[in-house]
Write a protein that holds these residues in place. Structure first.
Motif, PDB file in Angstrom:
ATOM      1  N   ASP A  31       1.176  -1.591  -0.213  1.00 59.33           N
ATOM      2  CA  ASP A  31      -0.074  -0.267   0.239  1.00 59.33           C
ATOM      3  C   ASP A  31       1.114   1.260   0.031  1.00 59.33           C
ATOM      4  O   ASP A  31       0.744   2.104  -0.770  1.00 59.33           O
ATOM      5  N   GLY A  32       2.170   1.602   0.639  1.00 52.47           N
ATOM      6  CA  GLY A  32       3.013   2.371   1.041  1.00 52.47           C
ATOM      7  C   GLY A  32       3.678   3.284   0.000  1.00 52.47           C
ATOM      8  O   GLY A  32       3.777   3.588  -0.740  1.00 52.47           O
ATOM      9  N   LEU A  33       3.759   1.344  -1.641  1.00 55.04           N
ATOM     10  CA  LEU A  33       4.502   1.953  -2.354  1.00 55.04           C
ATOM     11  C   LEU A  33       3.703   2.477  -3.358  1.00 55.04           C
ATOM     12  O   LEU A  33       3.608   2.939  -4.601  1.00 55.04           O
ATOM     13  N   ARG A  34       2.327   1.486  -3.644  1.00 54.79           N
ATOM     14  CA  ARG A  34       1.240   2.282  -4.294  1.00 54.79           C
ATOM     15  C   ARG A  34       0.924   3.663  -3.579  1.00 54.79           C
ATOM     16  O   ARG A  34       0.623   4.918  -4.795  1.00 54.79           O
ATOM     17  N   TRP A  35       0.876   4.572  -2.764  1.00 52.91           N
ATOM     18  CA  TRP A  35       1.448   5.696  -2.438  1.00 52.91           C
ATOM     19  C   TRP A  35       2.166   6.366  -3.262  1.00 52.91           C
ATOM     20  O   TRP A  35       1.909   7.473  -3.962  1.00 52.91           O
ATOM     21  N   GLN A  36       3.341   6.085  -2.851  1.00 51.80           N
ATOM     22  CA  GLN A  36       4.254   6.704  -3.649  1.00 51.80           C
ATOM     23  C   GLN A  36       4.355   6.644  -5.151  1.00 51.80           C
ATOM     24  O   GLN A  36       4.467   8.168  -5.627  1.00 51.80           O
ATOM     25  N   ALA A  37       3.869   6.014  -5.676  1.00 54.21           N
ATOM     26  CA  ALA A  37       3.503   6.031  -7.433  1.00 54.21           C
ATOM     27  C   ALA A  37       2.149   6.939  -7.735  1.00 54.21           C
ATOM     28  O   ALA A  37       2.487   7.849  -8.579  1.00 54.21           O
ATOM     29  N   ARG A  38       1.636   6.752  -6.792  1.00 56.72           N
ATOM     30  CA  ARG A  38       0.380   7.655  -6.995  1.00 56.72           C
ATOM     31  C   ARG A  38       0.568   9.307  -6.756  1.00 56.72           C
ATOM     32  O   ARG A  38       0.273  10.024  -7.697  1.00 56.72           O
ATOM     33  N   GLU A  39       1.581  10.047  -6.389  1.00 55.74           N
ATOM     34  CA  GLU A  39       1.780  10.868  -5.996  1.00 55.74           C
ATOM     35  C   GLU A  39       3.018  11.251  -6.564  1.00 55.74           C
ATOM     36  O   GLU A  39       2.844  12.513  -7.547  1.00 55.74           O
ATOM     37  N   ALA A  40       4.266  10.445  -7.728  1.00 61.30           N
ATOM     38  CA  ALA A  40       4.864  10.024  -9.396  1.00 61.30           C
ATOM     39  C   ALA A  40       3.693  10.782  -9.668  1.00 61.30           C
ATOM     40  O   ALA A  40       4.061  11.017 -10.977  1.00 61.30           O
TER      41      ALA A  40
END
Length: 187
Positions: free
Chosen positions: A23-32
């Motif tokens: 989930d944390g990795l998906r949030w990083q992707a959403r930000e980028a």
């Protein structure tokens, strides 16, 4: 030693997509992705800096039109001169490799995740990631879909709207749903 859900995903084993690390990795992707999609084209250039930093690899002169979406980004490797038109989506739970000089039309989607067929396991977020490999100098027409586990050979052409569920040979042209080869000389 027990593998983490991220390690299971990377190894091509069944994993739980509801895992906090994922989930944390998906949030990083959403930000980028958000940064890439909302920056002025003059500021962004060919590829937003946060998105370029997120990808496993992005060769020279990669150009990604906005809007673009990916689920993790960390599993995407792009060769030199890759072009993605507006609306492309890569759900990269598995490795996605796109070779030099390949071009994706608008709205091309690549899906690596395969959800479990058992409804209770599917509801619990159990899935498996299958890689997608696109060779060099491939043209993928607008609205085409590539599912996990497929390899597209160098120089192949995927017709607009095609749904690719099987490997495509180098130099072949496929169209339709499911995608099928077009006979030589029929174009």
């Amino acid at each position: 030693m027990d593998l983490s859900e991220r390690e299971k995903m990377a190894a091509g084993e069944w994993y739980c997509c509801f895992d906090p690390e994922l989930d944390g990795l998906r949030w990083q992707a959403r930000e980028a992705v958000h940064q890439h999609n909302t920056m002025s084209p003059v500021e962004r250039g060919n590829l937003g800096p946060a998105l370029a930093a997120l990808f496993a690899d992005a060769g020279e002169n990669v150009f990604i039109e906005a809007p673009f979406h990916c689920s993790y980004g960390i599993n995407i490797s792009l060769g030199r001169r890759v072009y993605m038109n507006a609306g492309c989506t890569i759900l990269d739970s598995g490795s996605v490799r796109i070779g030099d000089g390949s071009m994706l039309g608008p709205g091309v989607h690549i899906y690596c995740a395969e959800h479990h067929k058992d409804r209770e396991l599917r509801g619990a977020g159990i899935e498996i990631a299958r890689p997608v490999t696109v060779g060099s100098s491939v043209w993928i027409g607008g609205g085409a879909i590539l599912v996990g586990g497929v390899t597209i050979g160098d120089g192949a052409i995927i017709g607009a709207g095609a749904v690719v569920t099987r490997d495509v040979a180098a130099g072949a042209t496929v169209v339709g749903n499911p995608a099928r080869a077009v006979a030589a000389g029929s174009d």
